[in-house]
Enzyme design. Structure first.
Site, PDB file in Angstrom:
ATOM      1  N   THR A 151      -6.046   4.187   4.273  1.00 19.60           N
ATOM      2  CA  THR A 151      -6.899   3.787   5.382  1.00 19.60           C
ATOM      3  C   THR A 151      -6.752   4.778   6.534  1.00 19.60           C
ATOM      4  O   THR A 151      -5.637   5.196   6.849  1.00 19.60           O
ATOM      5  CB  THR A 151      -6.495   2.393   5.889  1.00 19.60           C
ATOM      6  OG1 THR A 151      -6.680   1.457   4.836  1.00 19.60           O
ATOM      7  CG2 THR A 151      -7.308   1.978   7.105  1.00 19.60           C
ATOM      8  N   THR A 202      -1.383   1.296   7.079  1.00 21.38           N
ATOM      9  CA  THR A 202      -2.011   1.871   5.889  1.00 21.38           C
ATOM     10  C   THR A 202      -1.046   1.728   4.724  1.00 21.38           C
ATOM     11  O   THR A 202       0.167   1.682   4.909  1.00 21.38           O
ATOM     12  CB  THR A 202      -2.379   3.353   6.101  1.00 21.38           C
ATOM     13  OG1 THR A 202      -3.025   3.863   4.932  1.00 21.38           O
ATOM     14  CG2 THR A 202      -1.156   4.196   6.389  1.00 21.38           C
ATOM     15  N   GLY A 205      -2.637  -2.833   0.727  1.00 22.96           N
ATOM     16  CA  GLY A 205      -3.082  -3.948   1.549  1.00 22.96           C
ATOM     17  C   GLY A 205      -2.559  -5.290   1.104  1.00 22.96           C
ATOM     18  O   GLY A 205      -2.275  -6.167   1.933  1.00 22.96           O
TER      19      GLY A 205
END
Length: 317
Positions: A151, A202, A205
Site C-alpha cells: 500500500t 502497509t 492487511g
C-alpha cells in the site's frame, strides 16, 4: 511551524517531492497529500497501486483508498472500486459527506460516476501479463497465488498545523473478488488527528486489521511517546501477540508523524519509506530493517535506487 510528509515505499518518492514543493508554497496538507498519492496511482510500473496495479484472481483490478482530515476527523473511503482513475480523490470527496462515507464495489462506482470522476480501464497489458505468468506458476509449480500487497500510505503536516492521512492500493495480488484489506479501514490502515499526529500501515492487511495498528500508534504518540518509539512498540508488541496466539505474523510496517513534524517507522520486515520536511526539503528514501524490538534504518544508496528502477521496469518473461 514545521511541515513534512512521510510515506510508505520507494514508489512514493516523486509524489513526496511534489508535495514538499506544494507545502513550501503554503498548500494544505490535504491538497499536497492527494497530489502525491495521485502521482503514485498514475504511474503504470507500480504494480500494487492504481493504474498498473495487479488484479484479483478473475483478472479484475479492484482498488481501495482512504483519506482522513486530521482537523475534523472526517474520513472517506472506497473499497473494491473498478474502472475509475485516482481512487484517493474519490475517497477525499467522500470525506466531505455527512453520511455514506465508505462505499464499496458498485456503490462506489456509481458515486464516482455521478460526481464526474474519470473512468479508465485500470488493467495494463503488463499487469495482465504478470497475472498470466502467475496463473501458469500456480498450475505448474503449485505455488501460492498471493504475492504483493504494498500500500502507498502517507501522513502530511502543513505549515499551519493541519494534518492529513491517505492510502491507496490494488490490494493482495490474486485476491478473491471483493476482498478488502486494512488500507481503507480507519484505525487499521490509517489514522490522523492534527492535535496529535498520524500513522499509516502497509503489509498483510488480514493481520494489520486485527490490531488497529494505525490508531494504536497515534494513541501511543498522544501518551507522550516519540513517533519512533510509538511505531516500534505498536508493530513489535502486536507481532509478538500474533505469534503467541496464531503461531505466525504477516509482514507489518507502520510510518507515522506527530503534530510537530517528527516521524518514526516500525517494521517486522525489510521495508523502504520516504520522508521529507522543511528542515531538508529533498525527500530521502530509507531502508528499514527490524533488529529485535527496534527498527534501524539508513538512507538508500544510489546503486539501490538505480537497481529499483531497473527492476520495476524489467521485461516480463
Amino acid at each position: 511551524m514545521s511541515f513534512g510528509i512521510i510515506a510508505t515505499w520507494r514508489m512514493a518518492l516523486e509524489g513526496v517531492a511534489e508535495a514538499i514543493k506544494m507545502l513550501k508554497n503554503d498548500s494544505s496538507a490535504g491538497d499536497a497529500l492527494e497530489k502525491a498519492i495521485m502521482m503514485v496511482e498514475d504511474y503504470p510500473f507500480y504494480k500494487s497501486v492504481g493504474y498498473g496495479g495487479l488484479p484479483n484472481e478473475n483478472c479484475e483490478v479492484e482498488l481501495d483508498a482512504a483519506f482522513m482530515d486530521g482537523n475534523t476527523l472526517s474520513i472517506g473511503a472506497v473499497g473494491g472500486i473498478r474502472d475509475f482513475k485516482n481512487p484517493i480523490s474519490i475517497a477525499r470527496r467522500l470525506s466531505q459527506e455527512r453520511f455514506n462515507i465508505f462505499l464499496a464495489g458498485v456503490g462506489a462506482e456509481e458515486y464516482a460516476h455521478k460526481n464526474g470522476f474519470e473512468r479508465k480501464n485500470m488493467l495494463t497489458k503488463r499487469a495482465k501479463k504478470i497475472w498470466e505468468k502467475r496463473i501458469k506458476e500456480i498450475r505448474e509449480q503449485n505455488l501460492s497465488p498471493y504475492d504483493g500487497h504494498d500500500t502507498v500510505g502517507m501522513v502530511c503536516l502543513d505549515a499551519n498545523g493541519n494534518m492529513a492521512a491517505g492510502t491507496s492500493t490494488s490490494g493482495l495480488f490474486m485476491k478473491k473478488p471483493g476482498r478488502i484489506g486494512d488500507s481503507p479501514l480507519s484505525g487499521s490502515g490509517f489514522y490522523v488527528d492534527s492535535q496529535i499526529g498520524g500513522a499509516v500501515a502497509t503489509g498483510l492487511g488480514e493481520d494489520i486489521m486485527k490490531g488497529c495498528l494505525s490508531y494504536e500508534t497515534v494513541r501511543l504518540i498522544e501518551h507522550g511517546l516519540h513517533p519512533q518509539e510509538a511505531a516500534e512498540r505498536s508493530v513489535y508488541e502486536f507481532t509478538q501477540k500474533l505469534i503467541k496466539r496464531r503461531g505466525k505474523a504477516g509482514e507489518i510496517s507502520v510510518v507515522c508523524m506527530n503534530s510537530e513534524g517528527r516521524w518514526g517507522v516500525g517494521t517486522n520486515v525489510e521495508f523502504s519509506f520516504v520522508a521529507a520536511s522543511d528542515r531538508d526539503d529533498v525527500p530521502k528514501v530509507y531502508l528499514a530493517n527490524p533488529q529485535g524490538a527496534k527498527t534501524l534504518y539508513s538512507e538508500a544508496s544510489p546503486q539501490w535506487l538505480k537497481d529499483y528502477l531497473e527492476r520495476i521496469k524489467s521485461p516480463i518473461v
